[in-house]
Design a protein around this motif. Structure first.
Motif, mmCIF file in Angstrom:
data_model
loop_
_atom_site.group_PDB
_atom_site.id
_atom_site.type_symbol
_atom_site.label_atom_id
_atom_site.label_comp_id
_atom_site.label_asym_id
_atom_site.label_seq_id
_atom_site.Cartn_x
_atom_site.Cartn_y
_atom_site.Cartn_z
ATOM 1 N N ARG A 278 15.280 -10.706 -33.180
ATOM 2 C CA ARG A 278 16.660 -10.828 -32.714
ATOM 3 C C ARG A 278 16.672 -11.681 -31.461
ATOM 4 O O ARG A 278 16.039 -11.345 -30.471
ATOM 5 C CB ARG A 278 17.227 -9.438 -32.400
ATOM 6 N N GLU A 279 17.354 -12.811 -31.547
ATOM 7 C CA GLU A 279 17.560 -13.660 -30.371
ATOM 8 C C GLU A 279 19.066 -13.773 -30.201
ATOM 9 O O GLU A 279 19.734 -14.273 -31.085
ATOM 10 C CB GLU A 279 17.016 -15.076 -30.586
ATOM 11 N N ALA A 280 19.573 -13.306 -29.075
ATOM 12 C CA ALA A 280 21.029 -13.316 -28.928
ATOM 13 C C ALA A 280 21.425 -13.700 -27.524
ATOM 14 O O ALA A 280 22.394 -13.199 -26.970
ATOM 15 C CB ALA A 280 21.601 -11.968 -29.319
ATOM 16 N N PRO B 272 29.576 -12.410 -23.137
ATOM 17 C CA PRO B 272 29.579 -10.967 -22.868
ATOM 18 C C PRO B 272 30.667 -10.256 -23.675
ATOM 19 O O PRO B 272 31.736 -10.828 -23.913
ATOM 20 C CB PRO B 272 29.889 -10.875 -21.375
ATOM 21 N N GLY B 273 30.351 -9.058 -24.115
ATOM 22 C CA GLY B 273 31.328 -8.267 -24.868
ATOM 23 C C GLY B 273 31.133 -8.372 -26.370
ATOM 24 O O GLY B 273 31.567 -7.507 -27.121
ATOM 25 N N GLY C 243 40.174 -12.605 -28.278
ATOM 26 C CA GLY C 243 40.252 -13.861 -27.530
ATOM 27 C C GLY C 243 38.931 -14.563 -27.256
ATOM 28 O O GLY C 243 38.912 -15.653 -26.685
ATOM 29 N N ILE C 244 37.820 -13.950 -27.661
ATOM 30 C CA ILE C 244 36.531 -14.581 -27.338
ATOM 31 C C ILE C 244 36.161 -15.606 -28.413
ATOM 32 O O ILE C 244 36.229 -15.336 -29.611
ATOM 33 C CB ILE C 244 35.427 -13.518 -27.175
ATOM 34 N N VAL C 245 35.780 -16.778 -27.930
ATOM 35 C CA VAL C 245 35.414 -17.859 -28.838
ATOM 36 C C VAL C 245 33.912 -18.106 -28.725
ATOM 37 O O VAL C 245 33.405 -18.344 -27.634
ATOM 38 C CB VAL C 245 36.193 -19.149 -28.471
#
Lengths: 253, 444
Positions: free
Chosen positions: B111-113, B118-119, B171-173
């Motif tokens: 897992r690379e994230a 954030p969120g 709202g996060i892009v």
């Protein structure tokens, strides 16, 4: 060693049972530009397709020699790689294939197995040739001929010719569908490719094109044969007086 | 990451023992990784799987399908792969991604994230079920499977051990794509890939699922993806399927789009022997949009069987389906699609187009478009066409020196390229185009 040329020798060809070419002989030495003029239905465009190897036509006798080598037994792609180029009267649209990829595939096919085109050199060369034809660079990512205007299609044909550098080119009605501005651009493009290493056969219905691409020789075609050959001013005479007198003289002879 | 010190010899009893568990044998117990309520659901799902009869030829959703492919009795549950590191190295995907998950045989191995805002939650499913129970329960397989594979979806629900969960808050892009790899390894091994994506209002993301076989082995994959889009959100979802030529695979999708949301989903099917795809789009909100795309180069004796549903519940929504099949050798494709405009879904725009490019006399394309309209003032078109290579296009290419086989491949590439264009995402188009070029052996 004879002068290198594209020679058509007593060529007879038909579509189905219908004869179209009836003993056509013509020689285009490398370095010269020849024009074929003639009425609609004289077989001009058929000649172009037969030379390129279109499968709809059958050659019944005669020969076509490219620098002395018969090309009639060859597949169309082999003829093209040998140096014959046909600028189509009605270029095909190929959805989803970009011009850049199309020309690149054509160039790649001329390289030996395992050798690849250098992408940077390729684009540099492509852009240079496009500038010459006043083509916007955005054209490279557009699908081949899809949604192009008549003038854009013809420019795209000349672009391909410029990139593939054939030893002989047949330009089939390259002026059809062009307004005067487009005609000037396309003609300038063709003229820039003229030189000792290419022979050209310009097929046209109108003398107009020959004001811009001035030929070394003019031939008149009628009913599948060349019935008169002359210098460039023959085109002007045909424009002024029509074709009927040529046909009468030919029949009289 | 684990590094196995066990001998890799296939005769080892230790290795063979767990792989002998047939996929159709009753589950002895359920993974302790999951909460108790989820395990109860698995048990129920197993009962559902057993209760639903095997599909029959007379069942409309299985018309034309090769039912022999649905005999799953030889498949066994996948055991952990022998060399995780090797598969991680082989998971070479897009150069610039926001995050990357790699699953192999029902385990998350990488897992690379680091590139996620954030969120954003990008978690293994079992962790999402534990830590975000309400969110998970609201969205996990919450819509009934309606296009025929209810039985196999139940098997998936009963057997899956992990999967990917993506939640993008309001709202996060996320600009760069998220890439999720699903590897299967082992003769007759079975995996249950799962991708659950929830975009809240105004969120935006693109996700690429990569389905790959480690070796040229027979295997079974029953994959599910659930896509839930909030108001005004935007999701691009691509499944790049490169299973081995001996793989049986189910790819079951449900998409739900709220007001003014846009879902664009593309399935590229390169591998497998039998591929069953089901795509079920629910246009729930006014002005919502679902673009459903598929690229299917079918060769050998592959069967690609795709069933789709464009279900319009809200007015002024758009669904736009474009499937391109190129069939060579003795391959088969089946397409059955329904556009349904529910009562009140006025001013619907719904399009459905399937094009079959037939490259072989032995290939067979079946197309069954369908339309059901219960509202007024709608614009719906559907159609299926079949044709061979255009001789004039071919001659044009030959006249440029391109050899016939290369010319045909270029035309096929173009045929698929027109589908890629519909992603309206030049970067994805280029990167997926490069996969197409590789698969079609094009040197351009």
């Amino acid at each position: 060693m004879p002068v290198p040329s594209l020679s058509i020798l007593d060529l007879h060809a038909s579509i189905g049972d219908k004869p179209i070419l009836k003993g056509l002989t013509l020689e285009i030495p490398k370095g010269e530009v020849h024009a074929i003029m003639g009425k609609n239905g004289s077989g001009k465009s058929t000649l172009a397709k037969i030379m390129a190897g279109h499968p709809d036509y059958t050659v019944t006798s005669g020969d076509v020699l490219l620098d002395g080598e018969s090309i009639l037994g060859m597949e169309p792609d082999v003829r093209a790689r040998l140096g014959l180029f046909l600028a189509f009267q009605y270029p095909m649209e190929i959805p989803g294939v970009t011009i850049a990829n199309f020309i690149r595939a054509a160039l790649q096919s001329r390289l030996p197995e395992g050798e690849d085109i250098d992408a940077i050199d390729y684009y540099e060369n492509l852009y240079k040739k496009m500038d010459l034809l006043s083509m916007s660079r955005s054209f490279t990512s557009r699908s081949v001929n899809e949604g192009f205007s008549g003038g854009e299609k013809k420019r795209c044909e000349i672009l391909q010719m410029a990139m593939l550098q054939p030893s002989y080119a047949v330009l089939d009605e390259t002026d059809s569908g062009l307004d005067i501005d487009a005609l000037k651009i396309v003609s300038a493009g063709v003229n820039s490719l003229r030189g000792p290493n290419i022979g050209m056969l310009v097929i046209t219905h109108y003398q107009r094109l020959l004001d811009y691409i001035v030929p070394d020789k003019v031939h008149v075609m009628s009913e599948g044969r060349i019935i008169l050959s002359g210098e460039k001013d023959l085109a002007l005479k045909l424009e002024a007086e029509g074709y009927d007198w040529v046909e009468k003289e030919y029949q009289a002879a | 990451m684990t590094s196995s010190t066990t001998s890799a010899a296939p005769s080892s009893d230790i290795l063979l023992a767990p792989s002998n568990v047939g996929v159709l044998s009753a589950p002895a117990d359920y993974s302790a990784d999951w909460p108790e309520w989820f395990r109860r659901g698995q048990k129920t799902a197993w009962e559902t799987f057993q209760a639903i009869p095997q599909p029959k030829r007379t069942d409309e959703p299985w018309r034309f399908a090769n039912l022999r492919a649905l005999d799953l009795s030889d498949f066994t549950l996948a055991v952990p792969v022998e060399n995780e590191a090797a598969l991680i190295v082989r998971s070479k995907g897009f150069p610039d991604v926001a995050a990357k998950l790699i699953f192999a045989n029902e385990r998350l191995i990488q897992r690379e994230a680091t590139g996620l805002p954030p969120g954003v939650l990008l978690l293994p499913l079992e962790q999402a079920a534990t830590d975000h129970q309400e969110l998970f329960q609201r969205n996990f397989m919450s819509t009934p499977v309606r296009l025929g594979s209810k039985k196999f979806a139940a098997l998936h629900r009963a057997r899956l051990r992990t999967g990917a969960f993506l939640h993008v808050p309001k709202g996060i892009v996320i600009e760069r794509p998220i890439e999720i790899w699903h590897w299967v390894e082992g003769e007759d091994a079975t995996i249950f890939p799962h991708t659950l994506i929830v975009l809240e209002d105004g969120a935006s993301a693109s996700v690429i699922d990569r389905f790959v076989s480690a070796n040229d082995e027979s295997s079974l994959a029953i994959a599910v993806n659930d896509l839930t889009l909030g108001s005004g959100s935007k999701l691009t979802y691509v499944g790049v399927q490169e299973w081995s030529s001996k793989t049986t695979a189910f790819h079951l999708n449900t998409t739900e789009v709220a007001m003014n949301g846009t879902a664009t989903a593309l399935a590229m099917n390169f591998g497998g022997s039998y591929i069953r795809g089901e795509s079920d789009s629910h246009l729930l909100g006014e002005g919502s949009r679902s673009v459903m795309l598929s690229i299917n180069p079918a060769d050998a004796e592959r069967e690609i069987d795709q069933r789709t549903f464009q279900d319009h519940f809200a007015p002024r929504a758009t669904s736009d389906l474009l499937y391109h099949n190129a069939l060579s050798d003795a391959s088969r494709t089946i397409f059955a699609g329904l556009i349904k405009v529910e009562e009140g879904a006025h001013e619907t725009d719904a399009y459905q187009k399937v094009r079959n490019l037939i490259l072989s006399d032995e290939a067979e394309a079946n197309s069954m478009p369908g339309l059901e309209i219960l509202a007024d003032n709608v614009r719906c078109t559907h159609g299926a066409t079949s044709g061979e290579l255009n001789e004039d296009e071919l001659f044009y290419m030959l006249a440029r020196g391109i050899p016939p086989n290369q010319a045909a491949q270029l035309i096929v590439r173009g045929f698929f390229g027109t589908v890629l264009e519909r992603l309206e995402n030049p970067i994805l188009e280029e990167q997926l185009g490069a996969i197409l070029d590789r698969k079609l052996n094009l040197t351009v």
